[in-house]
Design a protein around this motif. Structure first.
Motif, PDB file in Angstrom:
ATOM      1  N   PRO A   1      -7.806  -4.157  -5.285  1.00  0.00           N
ATOM      2  CA  PRO A   1      -8.660  -4.633  -5.458  1.00  0.00           C
ATOM      3  C   PRO A   1      -7.932  -5.445  -6.588  1.00  0.00           C
ATOM      4  O   PRO A   1      -8.906  -6.775  -7.152  1.00  0.00           O
ATOM      5  N   ALA A   2      -7.292  -5.264  -7.281  1.00  0.00           N
ATOM      6  CA  ALA A   2      -6.134  -6.295  -8.708  1.00  0.00           C
ATOM      7  C   ALA A   2      -5.685  -7.443  -7.740  1.00  0.00           C
ATOM      8  O   ALA A   2      -5.928  -8.161  -8.808  1.00  0.00           O
ATOM      9  N   LEU A   3      -5.742  -7.484  -6.385  1.00  0.00           N
ATOM     10  CA  LEU A   3      -4.744  -8.365  -6.119  1.00  0.00           C
ATOM     11  C   LEU A   3      -5.463  -9.505  -5.082  1.00  0.00           C
ATOM     12  O   LEU A   3      -6.736  -8.872  -4.344  1.00  0.00           O
ATOM     13  N   SER A   4      -4.912 -10.680  -5.356  1.00  0.00           N
ATOM     14  CA  SER A   4      -5.936 -12.024  -5.021  1.00  0.00           C
ATOM     15  C   SER A   4      -5.482 -11.748  -3.621  1.00  0.00           C
ATOM     16  O   SER A   4      -4.092 -12.537  -3.876  1.00  0.00           O
ATOM     17  N   ALA A   5      -5.866 -11.621  -2.335  1.00  0.00           N
ATOM     18  CA  ALA A   5      -5.828 -12.229  -1.304  1.00  0.00           C
ATOM     19  C   ALA A   5      -6.394 -12.962   0.181  1.00  0.00           C
ATOM     20  O   ALA A   5      -6.865 -13.503   0.680  1.00  0.00           O
ATOM     21  N   LEU A  26      16.000  -9.441  -1.062  1.00  0.00           N
ATOM     22  CA  LEU A  26      14.191 -10.690  -1.125  1.00  0.00           C
ATOM     23  C   LEU A  26      14.094 -10.575  -1.919  1.00  0.00           C
ATOM     24  O   LEU A  26      13.872 -10.178  -3.449  1.00  0.00           O
ATOM     25  N   PRO A  27      14.067 -12.200  -2.275  1.00  0.00           N
ATOM     26  CA  PRO A  27      13.960 -12.794  -4.180  1.00  0.00           C
ATOM     27  C   PRO A  27      12.637 -11.433  -4.877  1.00  0.00           C
ATOM     28  O   PRO A  27      12.345 -11.843  -6.532  1.00  0.00           O
ATOM     29  N   ARG A  28      11.448 -11.873  -3.689  1.00  0.00           N
ATOM     30  CA  ARG A  28      10.069 -11.550  -4.521  1.00  0.00           C
ATOM     31  C   ARG A  28       9.265 -10.059  -3.180  1.00  0.00           C
ATOM     32  O   ARG A  28       9.512 -11.335  -2.115  1.00  0.00           O
ATOM     33  N   ALA A  29       8.875  -8.979  -3.554  1.00  0.00           N
ATOM     34  CA  ALA A  29       8.232  -8.306  -2.381  1.00  0.00           C
ATOM     35  C   ALA A  29       6.644  -8.399  -2.567  1.00  0.00           C
ATOM     36  O   ALA A  29       6.897  -7.984  -3.344  1.00  0.00           O
ATOM     37  N   GLY A  30       5.891  -8.071  -1.671  1.00  0.00           N
ATOM     38  CA  GLY A  30       4.750  -8.030  -2.157  1.00  0.00           C
ATOM     39  C   GLY A  30       4.522  -6.755  -1.875  1.00  0.00           C
ATOM     40  O   GLY A  30       5.304  -5.772  -2.108  1.00  0.00           O
ATOM     41  N   CYS A  31       2.904  -6.801  -0.599  1.00  0.00           N
ATOM     42  CA  CYS A  31       2.290  -5.493  -0.746  1.00  0.00           C
ATOM     43  C   CYS A  31       3.542  -4.746   0.545  1.00  0.00           C
ATOM     44  O   CYS A  31       3.504  -5.577   1.325  1.00  0.00           O
ATOM     45  N   VAL A  32       4.475  -3.738   0.639  1.00  0.00           N
ATOM     46  CA  VAL A  32       5.040  -3.127   1.628  1.00  0.00           C
ATOM     47  C   VAL A  32       4.839  -0.795   2.347  1.00  0.00           C
ATOM     48  O   VAL A  32       4.521  -1.021   1.303  1.00  0.00           O
ATOM     49  N   PHE A  33       4.435  -1.851   3.573  1.00  0.00           N
ATOM     50  CA  PHE A  33       4.254  -0.333   3.797  1.00  0.00           C
ATOM     51  C   PHE A  33       4.800   0.634   4.994  1.00  0.00           C
ATOM     52  O   PHE A  33       5.746  -0.575   5.608  1.00  0.00           O
ATOM     53  N   ALA A  34       4.791   1.281   4.957  1.00  0.00           N
ATOM     54  CA  ALA A  34       6.242   2.409   5.589  1.00  0.00           C
ATOM     55  C   ALA A  34       5.561   3.667   6.283  1.00  0.00           C
ATOM     56  O   ALA A  34       4.783   3.768   6.016  1.00  0.00           O
ATOM     57  N   ILE A  73       4.681   1.790   0.148  1.00  0.00           N
ATOM     58  CA  ILE A  73       6.144   2.207  -0.617  1.00  0.00           C
ATOM     59  C   ILE A  73       6.996   0.928  -1.828  1.00  0.00           C
ATOM     60  O   ILE A  73       7.302   0.976  -2.317  1.00  0.00           O
ATOM     61  N   HIS A  74       5.786   0.250  -1.670  1.00  0.00           N
ATOM     62  CA  HIS A  74       5.634  -1.319  -2.515  1.00  0.00           C
ATOM     63  C   HIS A  74       5.474  -1.638  -3.274  1.00  0.00           C
ATOM     64  O   HIS A  74       4.076  -2.251  -1.937  1.00  0.00           O
ATOM     65  N   ARG A  79       0.132 -10.557  -8.773  1.00  0.00           N
ATOM     66  CA  ARG A  79      -1.053 -10.242  -8.688  1.00  0.00           C
ATOM     67  C   ARG A  79      -1.730 -10.770  -7.583  1.00  0.00           C
ATOM     68  O   ARG A  79      -2.446 -10.779  -7.227  1.00  0.00           O
ATOM     69  N   THR A  80      -0.146 -10.747  -6.373  1.00  0.00           N
ATOM     70  CA  THR A  80      -0.820 -11.740  -4.886  1.00  0.00           C
ATOM     71  C   THR A  80       0.215 -10.663  -4.112  1.00  0.00           C
ATOM     72  O   THR A  80       1.225  -9.406  -4.643  1.00  0.00           O
ATOM     73  N   PRO A  81      -0.518  -9.926  -3.126  1.00  0.00           N
ATOM     74  CA  PRO A  81       0.089  -8.614  -2.231  1.00  0.00           C
ATOM     75  C   PRO A  81       1.428  -9.524  -1.173  1.00  0.00           C
ATOM     76  O   PRO A  81       1.779  -8.492  -1.030  1.00  0.00           O
ATOM     77  N   TYR A  82       1.228 -10.614  -1.110  1.00  0.00           N
ATOM     78  CA  TYR A  82       2.417 -11.229  -0.693  1.00  0.00           C
ATOM     79  C   TYR A  82       3.534 -10.873  -0.728  1.00  0.00           C
ATOM     80  O   TYR A  82       4.463 -11.344  -2.019  1.00  0.00           O
ATOM     81  N   THR A  83       4.374 -11.578   0.539  1.00  0.00           N
ATOM     82  CA  THR A  83       5.684 -11.645   0.727  1.00  0.00           C
ATOM     83  C   THR A  83       5.745 -13.121   1.273  1.00  0.00           C
ATOM     84  O   THR A  83       5.229 -12.979   1.771  1.00  0.00           O
TER      85      THR A  83
END
Length: 114
Positions: A1-5, A26-34, A73-74, A79-83
């Motif tokens: 909820p704290a992230l802007s999508a 990667l220079p920046r990673a957002g949310c990563v699920f595994a 996992i990450h 404040r953004t969920p994006y890679t």
């Protein structure tokens, strides 16, 4: 909820064997699920437009992944969920041995390496 999508969410899945390598380069990673088989990177909706993701990658519109219950996992540092999709696309091409190329319209596409 704290992230802007605000750009919506899709997901790019790659075989788990590439997960750590992608994450470290990667220079920046957002949310990563595994899960045991796939790592899923959250990208803005429409990140498949003009990009021909390699066959080894899976693209899930709406971030509805076809696997069981992947776990987070990450979490992103911002404040953004994006890679960012372009660096992710280029790294996925590199680790899967696919040469990214651009066609005459300027759109990137992936082609198998010789």
């Amino acid at each position: 909820p704290a992230l802007s999508a605000s750009l919506g969410c899709d997901a790019v899945g790659v075989p788990a064997q590439y997960g750590f390598r992608l994450m470290s380069h990667l220079p920046r990673a957002g949310c990563v699920f595994a899960d045991a088989d796939q790592w899923w990177w959250i990208v803005p909706s429409g990140s498949d437009l003009d990009l021909d993701w390699p066959e080894q990658a899976s693209y899930a519109t709406g971030a509805y992944v076809p696997s069981g219950r992947p776990r987070l996992i990450h979490a992103p540092d911002s404040r953004t969920p994006y890679t960012p999709p372009i660096p992710l696309f280029l790294m996925v091409c590199q680790v899967t041995g696919v040469v990214p190329s651009w066609d005459s319209s300027g759109r990137p596409r992936a082609v198998p390496a010789p």
